[in-house]
Design a protein around this motif. Sequence first.
Motif, PDB file in Angstrom:
ATOM      1  N   VAL A   3     -17.987  -6.342  18.027  1.00  0.00           N
ATOM      2  CA  VAL A   3     -17.494  -6.070  16.676  1.00  0.00           C
ATOM      3  C   VAL A   3     -15.978  -5.942  16.777  1.00  0.00           C
ATOM      4  N   THR A   4     -15.253  -6.786  16.065  1.00  0.00           N
ATOM      5  CA  THR A   4     -13.808  -6.837  16.259  1.00  0.00           C
ATOM      6  C   THR A   4     -13.050  -6.662  14.946  1.00  0.00           C
ATOM      7  N   ALA A   5     -11.811  -6.229  15.088  1.00  0.00           N
ATOM      8  CA  ALA A   5     -10.852  -6.159  13.982  1.00  0.00           C
ATOM      9  C   ALA A   5      -9.466  -6.271  14.598  1.00  0.00           C
ATOM     10  N   SER A   6      -8.468  -6.487  13.759  1.00  0.00           N
ATOM     11  CA  SER A   6      -7.080  -6.594  14.223  1.00  0.00           C
ATOM     12  C   SER A   6      -6.283  -5.391  13.746  1.00  0.00           C
ATOM     13  N   GLN A   7      -5.223  -5.075  14.465  1.00  0.00           N
ATOM     14  CA  GLN A   7      -4.408  -3.922  14.097  1.00  0.00           C
ATOM     15  C   GLN A   7      -2.970  -4.280  13.753  1.00  0.00           C
ATOM     16  N   ASP A   8      -2.568  -5.538  13.895  1.00  0.00           N
ATOM     17  CA  ASP A   8      -1.167  -5.886  13.643  1.00  0.00           C
ATOM     18  C   ASP A   8      -1.052  -6.928  12.549  1.00  0.00           C
ATOM     19  N   SER A   9       0.100  -6.936  11.919  1.00  0.00           N
ATOM     20  CA  SER A   9       0.371  -7.888  10.852  1.00  0.00           C
ATOM     21  C   SER A   9       1.725  -8.537  11.093  1.00  0.00           C
ATOM     22  N   GLY A  10       2.014  -9.569  10.330  1.00  0.00           N
ATOM     23  CA  GLY A  10       3.310 -10.227  10.410  1.00  0.00           C
ATOM     24  C   GLY A  10       4.064 -10.050   9.106  1.00  0.00           C
ATOM     25  N   SER A  11       5.351 -10.337   9.136  1.00  0.00           N
ATOM     26  CA  SER A  11       6.172 -10.234   7.937  1.00  0.00           C
ATOM     27  C   SER A  11       7.504 -10.911   8.199  1.00  0.00           C
ATOM     28  N   PHE A  12       8.214 -11.258   7.135  1.00  0.00           N
ATOM     29  CA  PHE A  12       9.567 -11.792   7.278  1.00  0.00           C
ATOM     30  C   PHE A  12      10.481 -10.722   7.872  1.00  0.00           C
ATOM     31  N   PHE A  13      10.185  -9.451   7.556  1.00  0.00           N
ATOM     32  CA  PHE A  13      11.031  -8.344   7.994  1.00  0.00           C
ATOM     33  C   PHE A  13      10.280  -7.522   9.037  1.00  0.00           C
ATOM     34  N   ARG A  14      10.874  -7.380  10.188  1.00  0.00           N
ATOM     35  CA  ARG A  14      10.226  -6.812  11.371  1.00  0.00           C
ATOM     36  C   ARG A  14       9.493  -5.499  11.106  1.00  0.00           C
ATOM     37  N   ASP A  15      10.179  -4.557  10.467  1.00  0.00           N
ATOM     38  CA  ASP A  15       9.629  -3.209  10.340  1.00  0.00           C
ATOM     39  C   ASP A  15       8.944  -2.957   9.000  1.00  0.00           C
ATOM     40  N   ARG A  16       8.659  -4.020   8.277  1.00  0.00           N
ATOM     41  CA  ARG A  16       7.910  -3.880   7.026  1.00  0.00           C
ATOM     42  C   ARG A  16       6.659  -4.744   7.087  1.00  0.00           C
ATOM     43  N   SER A  17       5.963  -4.650   8.214  1.00  0.00           N
ATOM     44  CA  SER A  17       4.704  -5.374   8.405  1.00  0.00           C
ATOM     45  C   SER A  17       3.555  -4.416   8.116  1.00  0.00           C
ATOM     46  N   LEU A  18       3.222  -4.256   6.851  1.00  0.00           N
ATOM     47  CA  LEU A  18       2.206  -3.275   6.470  1.00  0.00           C
ATOM     48  C   LEU A  18       0.794  -3.830   6.655  1.00  0.00           C
ATOM     49  N   GLY A  19       0.527  -5.001   6.082  1.00  0.00           N
ATOM     50  CA  GLY A  19      -0.770  -5.646   6.274  1.00  0.00           C
ATOM     51  C   GLY A  19      -1.942  -4.849   5.746  1.00  0.00           C
ATOM     52  N   ALA A  20      -1.824  -4.279   4.556  1.00  0.00           N
ATOM     53  CA  ALA A  20      -2.876  -3.405   4.031  1.00  0.00           C
ATOM     54  C   ALA A  20      -4.223  -4.117   3.947  1.00  0.00           C
ATOM     55  N   ASP A  21      -4.250  -5.262   3.276  1.00  0.00           N
ATOM     56  CA  ASP A  21      -5.518  -6.001   3.194  1.00  0.00           C
ATOM     57  C   ASP A  21      -5.749  -6.817   4.456  1.00  0.00           C
ATOM     58  N   SER A  22      -4.694  -7.420   4.942  1.00  0.00           N
ATOM     59  CA  SER A  22      -4.805  -8.300   6.107  1.00  0.00           C
ATOM     60  C   SER A  22      -3.883  -7.804   7.217  1.00  0.00           C
ATOM     61  N   PRO A  23      -4.391  -7.038   8.201  1.00  0.00           N
ATOM     62  CA  PRO A  23      -5.803  -6.826   8.530  1.00  0.00           C
ATOM     63  C   PRO A  23      -6.264  -5.364   8.482  1.00  0.00           C
ATOM     64  N   ILE A  24      -5.404  -4.438   7.981  1.00  0.00           N
ATOM     65  CA  ILE A  24      -5.691  -3.013   8.169  1.00  0.00           C
ATOM     66  C   ILE A  24      -6.946  -2.569   7.423  1.00  0.00           C
ATOM     67  N   SER A  25      -7.280  -3.234   6.321  1.00  0.00           N
ATOM     68  CA  SER A  25      -8.532  -2.877   5.640  1.00  0.00           C
ATOM     69  C   SER A  25      -9.722  -3.074   6.571  1.00  0.00           C
ATOM     70  N   GLY A  26      -9.689  -4.148   7.373  1.00  0.00           N
ATOM     71  CA  GLY A  26     -10.761  -4.387   8.339  1.00  0.00           C
ATOM     72  C   GLY A  26     -10.772  -3.357   9.451  1.00  0.00           C
ATOM     73  N   LEU A  27      -9.580  -2.945   9.897  1.00  0.00           N
ATOM     74  CA  LEU A  27      -9.489  -1.908  10.931  1.00  0.00           C
ATOM     75  C   LEU A  27     -10.080  -0.596  10.427  1.00  0.00           C
ATOM     76  N   ILE A  28      -9.723  -0.211   9.203  1.00  0.00           N
ATOM     77  CA  ILE A  28     -10.244   1.041   8.643  1.00  0.00           C
ATOM     78  C   ILE A  28     -11.763   0.958   8.488  1.00  0.00           C
ATOM     79  N   ALA A  29     -12.262  -0.204   8.073  1.00  0.00           N
ATOM     80  CA  ALA A  29     -13.716  -0.376   7.943  1.00  0.00           C
ATOM     81  C   ALA A  29     -14.402  -0.230   9.298  1.00  0.00           C
ATOM     82  N   LEU A  30     -13.798  -0.790  10.354  1.00  0.00           N
ATOM     83  CA  LEU A  30     -14.391  -0.664  11.691  1.00  0.00           C
ATOM     84  C   LEU A  30     -14.421   0.796  12.140  1.00  0.00           C
TER      85      LEU A  30
END
Length: 671
Positions: free
Chosen positions: A252-279
């Motif tokens: 059972v897998t999920a991801s914890q990191d996201s990408g963004s144009f701006f280095r320190d504003r990689s929030l990724g709420a839906d993609s992928p942190i919603s999956g991490l929280i569900a796991l």
Amino acid sequence: MGGGSVASLILAIACVFQAFFPPVASGDAATLESVPDLVKAMYINVESFPCVRLLNHSGQIGCSNPGHDKIIAPIVRLRNRNDQLVQPSAVLLPLDQMTDFFLRVSNDPELYRKIAGVLVEANGADSVLEFSPDRKFPQQAFAPYSNLSHHWNPAGSGIMWNKYDFPVFLLSEESTQTLQKLADKNEKTPNGYLANVAEFDLVMQTTKAGTHDSESCLREQSCLPLGGQSVWTSLPPISNSSKKHQKPIIMVTASQDSGSFFRDRSLGADSPISGLIALLTAVDALSHLHDMSNLKKQLVFAVFNGEAWGYLGSRKFLQELDQGADSVNGISSLLIDQVLEIGSVGKAVSQGYPLFYAHAAGNSPISKKMIDVLQSASESLGSDNVQVKPAASSNPGVPPSSLMSFIGKNASTSGLVLEDFDSQFSNRFYHSTLDGPANINSSSIAAAAALIARSLYILASADLPIDLITLNSIRVNVSMVEELIECLLKCDPGLSCGIVKSFISPSNSCPSHYVGVFQDLPAGTQFPSYADDISRFIWNFLADRTSSLASNSSSCTGQCRDEGEICVGAEVEGGGRCVVSTTRYVPAYSTRLKFEDNIWHVLPVNSSDPLSAADPVWTESFWNTIGLRVYAVQTTAYDWLVLLIGIIITGASYLAVIVGRSYISKIIKRD
């Protein structure tokens, strides 16, 4: 010349001087008691988030000052989309114009040459309907199918994958207001009398060293590989005795990191942190069940880091399995029976009920069985009305996901990805700064967690009769979902929230889901020195929820004495406790990298790994400082005018002295 003429001349000179050199207000003068006070009054340090320089095996992307020095330029607005700049300028850019502007810059050399820097405003996000700087098919080189024209991410512009030889910063909301006022002043000031300028300090070490790809910058040590720590655990723990009679594994897998144009504003709420929280929530729900060891299959949960940058975590995890590394001791790739990935699940609520889509890998009987199990689990939830549908058969295959790594390693892998979309991302802000907590629904994540938890119980039971009482007792903690959203996606409370601080001592309250750079030595990864806050929290949370009490549950601050025991909560005040848990860190960095003789080396493409040629080998440039500040300067024309006035005043003063002396001499002679 008479006395009245001299007085008139001096008065005129004084008026001119005062007009060009207005006196400092007494209140201001009183506050300037030292040089630091003067500097603080002259310069405004701007809170902002930079776009930085990244490198791969073939070139560079991202942003940097073009040379070795800071850049200073007047702050301007482009009122119309087709306006040109008359001089090198710092462009203040509304967020909703960012995509069009950077696409134009890439195709307009004249405009490109005049851009000294870009300042992107933070406000106005409510009016943005879609914004994704990633491509329309993210990481398509890793797709296990040939149809690469499918637009999974229709909002994608691809602007984050270009190289910009000028600095770009995203402003905070407060800084946006400050810069807007300064830009307005520049527009209203006649003839460029004063100019409010931005000073960009975004000098990248790779620019200084002249290294333009990952291999050269690693050799010259002007960069480090992107990477971090992934985490995996088993439920129940895998004991030494059970290793002799190993069960088939459900990954059972999920991801914890996201990408963004701006280095320190990689929030990724839906993609992928919603999956991490569900796991995490599903693990918590299953941890309350008894006799999990009696099930036919072993549950293994993995949270991969670096997935946004070439699936670093999942591919390194599979490589570690092949090599029998200590980080994956207790499991084998040959035992992986099914892979269930939790993708973007934060936007599944539509028409009043959660609807998820199961994207299966191929048409194997096992994959079809997994979909049937998901639908059975959804039916067991009854009034919660959680629905699951198979993804459209017209899709080319699974969407961008860690499952691609497993399929690339073994084409016969049976698995699926649970998503909140069918043929196109429902997340219109994929890999952008706007994919924040407002972009997801906690009830959608809770529904996904409940669906996953019950499905895993059914799958792990295999051919055993399903205990309906046990199945119906599996409930998720909705409050935990809401708390994890507050912890992992907001700055207040952020990582200072209760559940995080019960396990770790965070270095920063504001969470960041950018992968960062790999700083640990590849060996000895079970006690990494540089694991980030998110990885350490995940490790401690999973170790706690999948553990059984140790025979001697004494407090600990590091290693535990007995084999199979680990120390949970070692960072908190008063120390942690030893528990029995199979929870491990796994390094996450490019499989084409090797650390030898205290330096990173890029390895040739591995012919036995079908995805090796697609590996970009991402690295991030070093830098000394990154900064942005604004202040007012005088134009060159104004400097010349001041010089001319000074000369006139000096000459007039000299003339006044001569005339005055002559006048006084005449009066004395008369007397």
